[in-house]
Scaffold this active site. Structure first.
Site, mmCIF file in Angstrom:
data_model
loop_
_atom_site.group_PDB
_atom_site.id
_atom_site.type_symbol
_atom_site.label_atom_id
_atom_site.label_comp_id
_atom_site.label_asym_id
_atom_site.label_seq_id
_atom_site.Cartn_x
_atom_site.Cartn_y
_atom_site.Cartn_z
ATOM 1 N N GLU A 1 -8.435 11.715 -9.597
ATOM 2 C CA GLU A 1 -8.989 11.646 -10.957
ATOM 3 C C GLU A 1 -9.728 10.318 -11.114
ATOM 4 O O GLU A 1 -9.206 9.271 -10.724
ATOM 5 C CB GLU A 1 -7.841 11.710 -11.967
ATOM 6 C CG GLU A 1 -8.274 11.649 -13.418
ATOM 7 C CD GLU A 1 -7.092 11.510 -14.380
ATOM 8 O OE1 GLU A 1 -6.061 10.913 -13.990
ATOM 9 O OE2 GLU A 1 -7.206 11.990 -15.514
ATOM 10 N N LYS B 1 -8.925 18.940 -18.485
ATOM 11 C CA LYS B 1 -7.598 18.338 -18.693
ATOM 12 C C LYS B 1 -7.152 18.520 -20.146
ATOM 13 O O LYS B 1 -7.902 18.214 -21.080
ATOM 14 C CB LYS B 1 -7.663 16.851 -18.346
ATOM 15 C CG LYS B 1 -6.325 16.126 -18.448
ATOM 16 C CD LYS B 1 -6.500 14.670 -18.035
ATOM 17 C CE LYS B 1 -5.203 13.902 -18.023
ATOM 18 N NZ LYS B 1 -5.427 12.483 -17.637
ATOM 19 N N CYS C 1 -3.103 14.669 -13.612
ATOM 20 C CA CYS C 1 -2.347 13.478 -14.005
ATOM 21 C C CYS C 1 -1.277 13.737 -15.072
ATOM 22 O O CYS C 1 -0.276 14.377 -14.795
ATOM 23 C CB CYS C 1 -3.317 12.381 -14.442
ATOM 24 S SG CYS C 1 -2.636 10.717 -14.314
#
Ligand SMILES: *[C@@H]1O[C@H](CO)[C@@H](O)[C@H](O)[C@H]1NC(C)=O
Ligand SMILES: *[C@@H]1O[C@H](CO)[C@@H](O)[C@H](O)[C@H]1NC(C)=O
Ligand SMILES: *[C@@H]1O[C@H](CO)[C@@H](O)[C@H](O)[C@H]1NC(C)=O
Ligand SMILES: *[C@@H]1O[C@H](CO)[C@@H](O)[C@H](O)[C@H]1NC(C)=O
Ligand SMILES: *[C@@H]1O[C@H](CO)[C@@H](O)[C@H](O)[C@H]1NC(C)=O
Length: 500
Positions: A81, A180, A214
């Site tokens: 990321e 995300k 993440c």
């Protein structure tokens, strides 16, 4: 003679199909920990040309990793990321880095048709890297989507910007796009969350894949849904993870998630030791196949390892676990003197391991944690505690935890229990840790001195015990059952509001 042409046809057919159309029992995975080249000042506006220059510098490094992975036979490579332009922007200064990323249903190979959706130099380059090296490439870039007043949620600047993972297959075709969902704190200064979580999957000859990014790994959606409802074999996980000891170090938590959810997990982290960012790995449900954690070197690092395409069909697949079964049926051990201490702003109940061996119980609210252990030697200069936490964590995100943990204190002062420690001297000959969890989502962590994993050195039993019967290969930092009770999370916990 009649058989000759027909088998010749079969051969031609096989050659035309290519080897990748055959289902594979195993495959080779690669993850690259990238020492990202950051913008000098991400708050300063730049032109699209300057933005592309920085992204090309990073892609030059990623290109070497992709070529090297392909040479080693890797079928897929994951990059981190923020691996192409870094982080720390505002909405405005990030804008020149973004591209319009279409829905993969459009069936697009940017390498051969780069202008189809406007200027897309980054997607074109990634697509060509995948195509020219015959490898699936997973990368994290930014998507922009225009909107207007017909949409009441449309941001003032007239577009959404998303933190986005993209996957190009070995022909260079865009096969997955994931926005995300759970943005981490200050990320909300540069990105929007999609309105709903997007469970994105794609299938390959080497299994079914799902992806998320993440901070997503701490929440139910889309992460858990991909495994429990969509039954993916492997998770792709670009991350920019800041290590937090004792329970949220990258290699420790990500390998534990793979084991707890019983999936393969390919985690690619940024390499930035000055910000405690390191820790990437190729994790199978029964343990790590390869991992990297290094705060000394300044360079990136490529990991390559083989995995089962369908871990659930492997003979070593873990049985399904009832995480509370053992602990709710065993008699509680003696509850010794206990005290409180804090780990990452959570108030734990602790009890000390006074003796070389013993049985211990410590409880907090609904959660009782049981430990049976034997140390190789009880040292005077190190203290270990058993801790329990049952509550809502509220710092840097809100999520409900149930945690049983054995850990080494910072020093011989009991007030230091829960502080970050990276080295120890005490080996354990055996341990068995269990808890009366109210959730069935529990991630088993074992972290050894020097921040090392212990693949193959411990196991989870179907009654929820985390056990080891052999002397630990290195001294112990922590042995933990990290439980997430998703039903107790506050509503809309993914919009972690920040006060500016
Ligand atoms: C507003 O956005 C919608 C959908 O995004 C689009 O169909 C419409 O044409 C836009 N209207 C204007 C005035 O730009
Ligand atoms: C990195 O982590 C160590 C130990 O956990 C801590 O002492 C240090 O302050 C951290 N450094 C940064 C830059 O956050
Ligand atoms: C696990 O076992 C406990 C105790 O026998 C039982 O109450 C609980 O329903 C089981 N949980 C699951 C998810 O099967
Ligand atoms: C804590 O210790 C006291 C005795 O000091 C004991 O009565 C109590 O049950 C213990 N509580 C927990 C939660 O372990
Ligand atoms: C712990 O408990 C088990 C079973 O209750 C017992 O067999 C064992 O001797 C105990 N261990 C210690 C060190 O007290």
């Amino acid at each position: 003679m009649i058989s000759f042409p027909s088998s010749w046809h079969v051969l031609l057919f096989i050659l035309a199909m290519g080897p990748r159309t055959f289902a594979l029992d195993t495959y080779t995975a690669a993850v690259y920990e990238h020492s990202v080249i950051l913008a000098k000042n991400p708050l300063k506006p730049v032109s699209s040309e300057e933005a592309l220059k920085l992204m090309d510098e990073n892609m030059d490094v990623l290109e070497e990793a992709i070529k090297s992975a392909a040479k080693q036979g890797a079928h897929i490579i994951v990059t981190p990321e923020g691996g192409i332009y870094g982080f720390g922007f505002t909405r405005g200064t990030l804008y020149p880095y973004l591209e319009d990323i279409p829905d993969p249903q459009v069936n697009w190979i940017p390498c051969t048709d780069p202008e189809r959706f406007g200027s897309s130099p980054v997607q074109k380059r990634l697509s060509c890297l995948a195509r020219h090296n015959s490898i699936y490439v997973v990368a994290n870039i930014g998507d922009k989507k225009p909107c207007n007043s017909t949409d009441p949620k449309c941001p003032g600047d007239g577009h959404y910007q998303y933190n986005t993972d993209v996957v190009f297959d070995s022909d260079g075709k865009l096969v997955a796009r994931y926005h995300k969902f759970n943005l981490f704190m200050i990320e909300q200064l540069q990105y929007d969350s999609p309105k709903e979580p997007e469970p994105v999957t794609f299938t390959t000859p080497f299994g079914k894949f799902g992806l998320f990014t993440c901070f997503d790994v701490l929440f139910h959606d889309p992460a858990v849904t991909l495994v429990s409802k969509l039954h993916v074999d492997t998770i792709l996980f670009p991350t920019a993870w800041i290590n937090v000891l004792p329970h949220l170090t990258a290699i420790e938590f990500h390998s534990a998630w793979a084991m707890g959810m019983r999936v393969n997990f390919l985690a690619s982290n940024i390499h930035l030791p000055s910000r405690n960012m390191t820790g990437s790995g190729i994790y199978a449900p029964d343990g790590s196949r390869a991992y990297y954690y290094d705060l000394e070197s300044m360079n990136g690092h490529l990991l390559v390892a083989e995995l089962d395409s369908h871990p659930s069909r492997s003979p070593s697949y873990l049985p399904s676990v009832n995480w509370s079964l053992y602990a709710t049926t065993v008699e509680t051990f003696t509850q010794d003197y206990n005290f409180t201490g804090s780990i990452f702003f959570d108030e734990y109940t602790f009890s000390e391991l006074h003796n070389e061996a013993g049985n211990l119980t410590v409880c907090q609210k609904d959660l009782c944690c049981h430990l049976n252990y034997r140390m190789t030697e009880k040292r005077e200069d190190e203290r270990y505690v058993l801790g329990a936490f049952d509550g809502l964590h509220v710092v840097e995100g809100e999520y409900y935890l149930q945690i049983c943990t054995l850990l080494k204190c910072g020093s011989t002062d009991l007030q230091t229990c829960g502080e970050a420690v990276t080295t120890a001297h005490t080996h354990f000959d055996s341990f068995s840790l269990s808890g009366t969890f109210s959730t069935n989502y529990v991630f088993p962590e074992v972290l050894l001195s020097g921040v090392r994993l212990a693949p193959g050195e411990f196991q989870v039993l179907s009654d929820g015990r985390l056990i080891s019967q052999n002397r630990t290969p290195q001294p112990v930092l922590t042995v933990t059952l990290f439980g997430r009770w998703y039903e107790k999370d506050p509503p809309n916990s993914h919009t972690h509001s920040i006060i500016l």
